[in-house]
Scaffold this motif. Structure first.
Motif, PDB file in Angstrom:
ATOM      1  N   PHE A 101       1.069  -1.027  -0.023  1.00  0.00           N
ATOM      2  CA  PHE A 101       0.077   0.092   0.003  1.00  0.00           C
ATOM      3  C   PHE A 101       0.798   1.079   0.216  1.00  0.00           C
ATOM      4  CE2 PHE A 101      -2.030  -3.467   2.329  1.00  0.00           C
ATOM      5  CZ  PHE A 101      -3.107  -3.533   1.592  1.00  0.00           C
ATOM      6  N   ASN A 103       1.804   5.529  -0.007  1.00  0.00           N
ATOM      7  CA  ASN A 103       1.222   6.539   0.657  1.00  0.00           C
ATOM      8  C   ASN A 103       1.796   7.786  -0.262  1.00  0.00           C
ATOM      9  OD1 ASN A 103       0.289   8.714   2.153  1.00  0.00           O
ATOM     10  ND2 ASN A 103       0.374   7.834   4.046  1.00  0.00           N
ATOM     11  N   ASP A 137      -7.642  -0.810   2.038  1.00  0.00           N
ATOM     12  CA  ASP A 137      -6.466  -0.504   1.157  1.00  0.00           C
ATOM     13  C   ASP A 137      -6.058   1.044   1.033  1.00  0.00           C
ATOM     14  OD1 ASP A 137      -8.623   0.347  -0.495  1.00  0.00           O
ATOM     15  OD2 ASP A 137      -8.108  -1.219  -2.002  1.00  0.00           O
ATOM     16  N   ARG A 138      -6.906   1.890   1.837  1.00  0.00           N
ATOM     17  CA  ARG A 138      -6.522   3.251   1.672  1.00  0.00           C
ATOM     18  C   ARG A 138      -5.882   3.840   3.161  1.00  0.00           C
ATOM     19  NH1 ARG A 138      -8.897   5.677  -2.771  1.00  0.00           N
ATOM     20  NH2 ARG A 138     -10.246   4.275  -3.947  1.00  0.00           N
ATOM     21  N   THR A 140      -6.024   6.993   5.655  1.00  0.00           N
ATOM     22  CA  THR A 140      -6.872   8.034   6.077  1.00  0.00           C
ATOM     23  C   THR A 140      -6.111   8.981   6.851  1.00  0.00           C
ATOM     24  OG1 THR A 140      -9.069   6.804   6.217  1.00  0.00           O
ATOM     25  CG2 THR A 140      -8.725   8.871   7.424  1.00  0.00           C
TER      26      THR A 140
END
Length: 302
Positions: A101, A103, A137-138, A140
């Protein structure tokens, strides 16, 4: 727990580790010193198995794992890799279980430094007070930590959830997040604060440079009197109400209201940086060294 001397390669350098279940160690290592193309390795030792996978493009800085899986490793460029340490029975299966993942915000803001599983929440924090929660999968973005309008370098985080955690910073500040806002802790210290861990009954232990140790919660904090020799504490972990603190020369123990050195046999060279609590005791992770404090006794694993 049995030693696993063959699990590490010659250029592996342990940055951090986790003991998520009895008899299990998960290590995050950087490999070599190529800054242009950084390499990192995750090592899993369990049930007599020694498994690992290699990834490139990011330097591993932090790792954590849940008791029933999965595990997560953080790179300073913002990559989080999820992997299934529990089900894999071969290095191939472990490698195939990983999912990355990215960022993208990290490239503009600055590197990340710490990843922790806070209850069921995956939280990582970094060099200008940025804090993220990985949901599905994100990523925040949570409220950024600023004190008096200044960005702060978060060194460590601890707590029961992403909505209830404590952070410590290299600027000497501690702060509590309640899910909406950060609240500065009443700590009268200017020394770098490097590590924090949870204690029973909602309390925390915090440690840092110049023999700085704080015990408390909310706005009630007590400074622990230092030992005769000055230490810069880089790691902290608790076994019940007993607190262990790592410094360059060894490990100190806080219990009964006082600090004392932990007796560590000097038959071989040990390194001390990061301490983590787990079901087997308090694990010690640094460089080429893995140790364990179980029932108050030190034992070498690597």
């Amino acid at each position: 727990m049995r030693p696993f001397p063959k699990a590490l390669k010659r250029q592996d350098y342990i940055q951090e580790g986790s003991n998520p279940a009895p008899g299990v160690m998960v290590l995050a290592c950087t490999v070599g010193d190529d800054d242009e193309v950084p390499k990192s390795r995750v090592v899993v030792a369990r049930d007599g198995l020694e498994l690992s996978f290699l990834f490139t493009g990011d330097s591993a800085v932090s790792v954590d794992a849940a008791a029933k899986g999965p595990g997560y490793v953080l790179g300073d460029n913002g990559t989080v890799i999820r992997f299934d340490w529990r089900k894999a029975t071969s290095a191939v299966e472990l490698e195939q279980s990983q999912r990355s993942f990215l960022n993208p915000a990290v490239e503009d803001l600055g590197p990340l430094r710490r990843l922790r599983l806070l209850g069921r929440d995956v939280v990582c924090a970094g060099s200008v007070g940025q804090v993220y929660q990985l949901v599905g999968d994100r990523f925040t973005a949570l409220r950024r930590l600023r004190i008096d309008g200044e960005d702060l370098t978060i060194e460590d985080i601890a707590g029961p959830s992403a909505a209830d955690m404590v952070a410590v910073t290299s600027d000497g500040h501690g702060a509590r997040f309640d899910g909406k806002a950060w609240h500065r802790l009443a700590l009268t210290s200017s020394s770098s604060l490097n590590c924090v861990c949870r204690l029973p009954r909602g309390r925390y232990a915090i440690a840092g440079d110049n023999s700085t140790v704080w015990i408390g919660s909310a706005n009630k904090w007590q400074a622990v009197p230092a030992l005769d020799e000055e230490r810069d504490y880089t790691g902290i972990a608790a076994d019940g109400a007993t607190v262990y603190l790592a410094h360059l020369g060894g490990i100190d123990v806080y219990e009964g209201g006082a600090l004392r050195p932990l007796k560590i046999p000097s038959r071989r060279r040990n390194e001390f940086v990061v301490l983590r609590s787990g079901p087997d005791g308090v694990g010690s992770f640094a460089g080429r060294s893995v140790g364990l404090v179980a029932a108050g006794q030190w034992q070498v694993l690597v």
